[in-house]
Design a protein around this motif. Structure first.
Motif, PDB file in Angstrom:
ATOM      1  N   LYS A  52       0.948  -1.315   0.167  1.00 49.04           N
ATOM      2  CA  LYS A  52      -0.075  -0.187   0.029  1.00 49.04           C
ATOM      3  C   LYS A  52       0.944   1.207   0.055  1.00 49.04           C
ATOM      4  N   ALA A  53       0.727   2.118  -0.860  1.00 49.50           N
ATOM      5  CA  ALA A  53       1.269   3.579  -0.978  1.00 49.50           C
ATOM      6  C   ALA A  53       0.261   4.587  -0.707  1.00 49.50           C
ATOM      7  N   ILE A  54       0.565   5.455   0.023  1.00 47.23           N
ATOM      8  CA  ILE A  54      -0.160   6.727  -0.017  1.00 47.23           C
ATOM      9  C   ILE A  54       0.666   8.002  -0.073  1.00 47.23           C
ATOM     10  N   GLY A  55       0.258   8.961  -1.048  1.00 50.99           N
ATOM     11  CA  GLY A  55       0.966   9.999  -1.193  1.00 50.99           C
ATOM     12  C   GLY A  55       0.183  11.026  -0.959  1.00 50.99           C
ATOM     13  N   TYR A  56       0.785  12.224   0.060  1.00 53.29           N
ATOM     14  CA  TYR A  56      -0.023  13.252   0.349  1.00 53.29           C
ATOM     15  C   TYR A  56       0.915  14.395   0.580  1.00 53.29           C
TER      16      TYR A  56
ATOM     17  N   SER B 161       7.274   0.986   7.938  1.00 51.95           N
ATOM     18  CA  SER B 161       8.647   1.049   8.540  1.00 51.95           C
ATOM     19  C   SER B 161       8.649   2.398   9.642  1.00 51.95           C
ATOM     20  N   MET B 162       9.152   2.147  10.821  1.00 48.66           N
ATOM     21  CA  MET B 162       9.528   3.495  11.411  1.00 48.66           C
ATOM     22  C   MET B 162      10.439   4.338  10.983  1.00 48.66           C
ATOM     23  N   SER B 163      11.300   3.978  10.111  1.00 45.14           N
ATOM     24  CA  SER B 163      12.248   5.094   9.610  1.00 45.14           C
ATOM     25  C   SER B 163      11.472   5.525   8.360  1.00 45.14           C
ATOM     26  N   ASP B 164      10.345   5.123   7.888  1.00 48.61           N
ATOM     27  CA  ASP B 164       9.724   5.745   6.374  1.00 48.61           C
ATOM     28  C   ASP B 164       9.806   7.146   6.791  1.00 48.61           C
ATOM     29  N   PRO B 165      10.280   8.039   5.726  1.00 53.99           N
ATOM     30  CA  PRO B 165      10.031   9.428   5.719  1.00 53.99           C
ATOM     31  C   PRO B 165       8.831   9.924   5.514  1.00 53.99           C
ATOM     32  N   GLY B 166       7.750   9.143   5.028  1.00 55.85           N
ATOM     33  CA  GLY B 166       6.325   9.471   4.869  1.00 55.85           C
ATOM     34  C   GLY B 166       5.630   9.338   6.341  1.00 55.85           C
ATOM     35  N   LEU B 167       6.238   8.877   7.625  1.00 60.19           N
ATOM     36  CA  LEU B 167       5.617   8.660   8.525  1.00 60.19           C
ATOM     37  C   LEU B 167       5.404  10.029   9.382  1.00 60.19           C
ATOM     38  N   ILE B 168       4.551  10.528   9.883  1.00 63.06           N
ATOM     39  CA  ILE B 168       4.440  11.725  10.488  1.00 63.06           C
ATOM     40  C   ILE B 168       3.417  11.467  11.676  1.00 63.06           C
ATOM     41  N   ILE B 169       3.629  12.172  12.868  1.00 63.24           N
ATOM     42  CA  ILE B 169       2.854  12.002  13.918  1.00 63.24           C
ATOM     43  C   ILE B 169       2.425  13.640  14.203  1.00 63.24           C
ATOM     44  N   LEU B 170       0.804  13.694  14.144  1.00 59.47           N
ATOM     45  CA  LEU B 170       0.371  14.870  14.477  1.00 59.47           C
ATOM     46  C   LEU B 170      -0.189  14.988  16.018  1.00 59.47           C
TER      47      LEU B 170
ATOM     48  N   ASN C 228      -7.107  14.845  -1.084  1.00 58.46           N
ATOM     49  CA  ASN C 228      -6.006  14.787  -2.213  1.00 58.46           C
ATOM     50  C   ASN C 228      -5.048  13.978  -1.745  1.00 58.46           C
ATOM     51  N   HIS C 229      -5.095  12.928  -1.147  1.00 59.23           N
ATOM     52  CA  HIS C 229      -4.389  11.719  -0.801  1.00 59.23           C
ATOM     53  C   HIS C 229      -4.380  10.812  -1.952  1.00 59.23           C
ATOM     54  N   ARG C 230      -3.275  10.300  -2.574  1.00 59.25           N
ATOM     55  CA  ARG C 230      -3.572   9.344  -3.691  1.00 59.25           C
ATOM     56  C   ARG C 230      -3.269   7.921  -3.119  1.00 59.25           C
ATOM     57  N   HIS C 231      -4.084   6.766  -3.172  1.00 58.14           N
ATOM     58  CA  HIS C 231      -4.101   5.600  -2.460  1.00 58.14           C
ATOM     59  C   HIS C 231      -3.697   4.769  -3.596  1.00 58.14           C
ATOM     60  N   ARG C 232      -2.666   3.685  -3.264  1.00 59.00           N
ATOM     61  CA  ARG C 232      -2.210   2.759  -4.494  1.00 59.00           C
ATOM     62  C   ARG C 232      -2.223   1.472  -3.775  1.00 59.00           C
ATOM     63  N   LEU C 233      -2.728   0.374  -4.509  1.00 59.73           N
ATOM     64  CA  LEU C 233      -2.662  -1.057  -3.701  1.00 59.73           C
ATOM     65  C   LEU C 233      -2.211  -1.982  -4.736  1.00 59.73           C
ATOM     66  N   TRP C 234      -1.258  -2.892  -4.409  1.00 60.45           N
ATOM     67  CA  TRP C 234      -0.760  -3.890  -5.324  1.00 60.45           C
ATOM     68  C   TRP C 234      -0.896  -5.263  -4.445  1.00 60.45           C
ATOM     69  N   GLN C 235      -1.492  -6.092  -5.322  1.00 64.39           N
ATOM     70  CA  GLN C 235      -1.483  -7.411  -4.908  1.00 64.39           C
ATOM     71  C   GLN C 235      -0.030  -8.201  -5.316  1.00 64.39           C
ATOM     72  N   ILE C 236       0.454  -8.877  -4.125  1.00 61.40           N
ATOM     73  CA  ILE C 236       1.507  -9.842  -4.606  1.00 61.40           C
ATOM     74  C   ILE C 236       1.442 -11.441  -4.307  1.00 61.40           C
TER      75      ILE C 236
ATOM     76  N   ARG D 159       4.097   7.368   1.917  1.00 66.59           N
ATOM     77  CA  ARG D 159       4.132   6.191   2.913  1.00 66.59           C
ATOM     78  C   ARG D 159       3.833   5.065   2.451  1.00 66.59           C
ATOM     79  N   TYR D 160       4.855   3.952   2.758  1.00 65.71           N
ATOM     80  CA  TYR D 160       4.633   2.558   1.963  1.00 65.71           C
ATOM     81  C   TYR D 160       4.251   1.629   3.355  1.00 65.71           C
ATOM     82  N   GLY D 161       3.286   0.714   3.001  1.00 63.72           N
ATOM     83  CA  GLY D 161       3.079  -0.186   4.063  1.00 63.72           C
ATOM     84  C   GLY D 161       2.850  -1.632   3.183  1.00 63.72           C
TER      85      GLY D 161
END
Length: 442
Positions: free
Chosen positions: A93-97, A250-259, A183-191, A106-108
């Motif tokens: 899962k990828a979310i661009g925002y 990942s804890m170190s994902d640069p797309g991880l933000i805490i509000l 305006n968040h883009r959500h993408r999902l890939w099946q593996i 952020r990937y998950g």
């Protein structure tokens, strides 16, 4: 040992649901009543009918939001609106925002994860929960036997598990791709590749998982498993209820933000607030930001800038209904150690939310545990502007404005086996409901 494995997911049928934006929602616990109604009216198959079916005045033990959720789920499965995958899969899962003028991604990984009691120190919480919410979610799970929303968890990704998944999908088109109302883009890939499945499962075995969002859902899953053990003679080690749907980032994902999770309180009158602010002066340096209707925007900006400018001390902002002044509290040195040093670990004493809960709410305002556990008297907002507006409107009586908890604080609290006050963090963006579901039936 964390058990992270593929599963046969349940997804909306793209031949029937052309745009996932019509049916997906945020998690149930951040949806307001107004948003609930809007999602309900947006599309007849919106996942709101599953995760947060509206109540009715005529509800009974056999016809209520939970039974209607179950009926919708089974009907949609029979009609092919929802379809179970033919093969076990992992999902990337990828979310661009956008955030503060920048664009993040952020990937998950979405997978099923083996349930573990917290005392085994494999899956770790960091927040307390509301007992009423847990019981309500348990009744929903009993009625539906389904995971509708993935729990959001974090893990240390030194081995690059997410990089492996990103490489596995390559330039392939996602099976879901949409932009939501924010305006968040959500993408999902099946593996589907079993080799990738094995690599991920093996790589996750030595990981500790930190629950970021979904403590109520995880504790409910544990309770539901225990309920089935006691009531279902066919329950065994292979039963699907031994696992739960989870989104892992990942804890170190640069797309991880805490509000921040600002507190909004009911049933605190102007006199109570003024008395409380007087008492705070024993423990805090208190600054006042009085305003008029004309200069309110400028003063509000100055107040919020001051709140976030002091990185060395715990700071709390206060704003009361019909009180034309913002108060900024900065904790005096040594106060938390003197008051709570014998009962609270240093990792907890250093948190702004602990200062607010133990010192302001309990010691100064006199809230007891029953009051703190009453979800009808406390609300939350991740946006300071909206929090202050809720006071202006009279929806709440007092707003307590906080700085965000840092990820290293979350890790330290969880590693020590401690728990923060409820809603200490607001991991952003939330993980959508309605992209992948998971049945708990054999």
């Amino acid at each position: 040992m964390a058990t992270v494995t593929p599963f046969k997911g349940i997804r909306y049928n793209p031949d029937i649901i052309g745009n996932s934006a019509d049916v997906a929602t945020p998690p149930y616990d951040v949806i307001s009543p107004e948003e609930q109604a809007a999602f309900y009216n947006r599309h007849p198959n919106n996942v709101i009918r599953l995760i947060l079916n509206p109540g009715k005045a005529t509800d009974t033990a056999t016809d209520n939001p939970h039974t209607r959720s179950a009926a919708c789920f089974h009907e949609w499965m029979q009609q092919g609106i929802l379809k179970k995958e033919a093969q076990p899969a992992l999902y990337l899962k990828a979310i661009g925002y956008p955030h503060k003028g920048e664009t993040f991604t952020r990937y998950g990984l979405i997978a099923q994860v083996g349930l573990e009691p917290f005392e085994k120190r494999i899956i770790l919480p960091h927040e307390k929960t509301f007992s009423k919410v847990r019981s309500e979610r348990l009744e929903l799970m009993k009625a539906t036997h389904c995971n509708y929303c993935p729990i959001f968890s974090l893990y240390p990704d030194e081995s690059g598990i997410l990089d492996t998944l990103i490489e596995a999908v390559g330039q392939s088109a996602p099976c879901i791709d949409f932009i939501d109302d924010d305006n968040h883009r959500h993408r999902l890939w099946q593996i589907l590749d079993p080799a990738v499945h094995r690599q991920v499962t093996e790589s996750m075995q030595d990981k500790r998982l930190f629950i970021a969002d979904g403590h109520h859902r995880y504790e409910t899953a544990l309770e539901f498993r225990d309920y089935l053990k006691a009531s279902d003679a066919s329950f065994d080690a292979d039963h699907p209820a031994n696992h739960v749907l989870m989104y892992l980032s990942s804890m170190s994902d640069p797309g991880l933000i805490i509000l921040p999770a600002h507190r909004l309180i009911k049933a605190v009158g102007p006199e109570d607030l003024q008395q409380a602010i007087g008492k705070t002066r024993t423990y805090f340096d208190v600054a006042e930001f009085p305003f008029t209707p004309e200069n309110r925007p400028a003063v509000e900006r100055k107040f919020l800038e001051a709140l976030g400018s002091d990185k060395e001390r715990q700071c709390i902002g206060i704003y009361g209904h019909k009180t034309p002044v913002f108060h900024l509290l900065k904790l005096k040195a040594g106060v938390m150690e003197e008051l709570f040093g014998k009962e609270l670990d240093a990792a907890l004493r250093s948190l702004d939310v602990t200062v607010l809960t133990r010192l302001v709410f309990m010691k100064i305002l006199g809230f007891d545990q029953q009051r703190l556990d009453d979800a009808t008297l406390i609300g939350y907002s991740s946006e300071a502007g909206k929090a202050l507006q809720s006071i202006d409107s009279g929806a709440y009586d007092v707003a307590f404005i906080l700085n965000p908890t840092r990820i290293e604080q979350v890790q330290e609290v969880a590693r020590k086996g401690l728990v923060m006050p409820r809603k200490s963090t607001y991991f952003y963006p939330k993980v959508k409901s309605g992209l992948v579901l998971r049945t708990l039936g054999n």
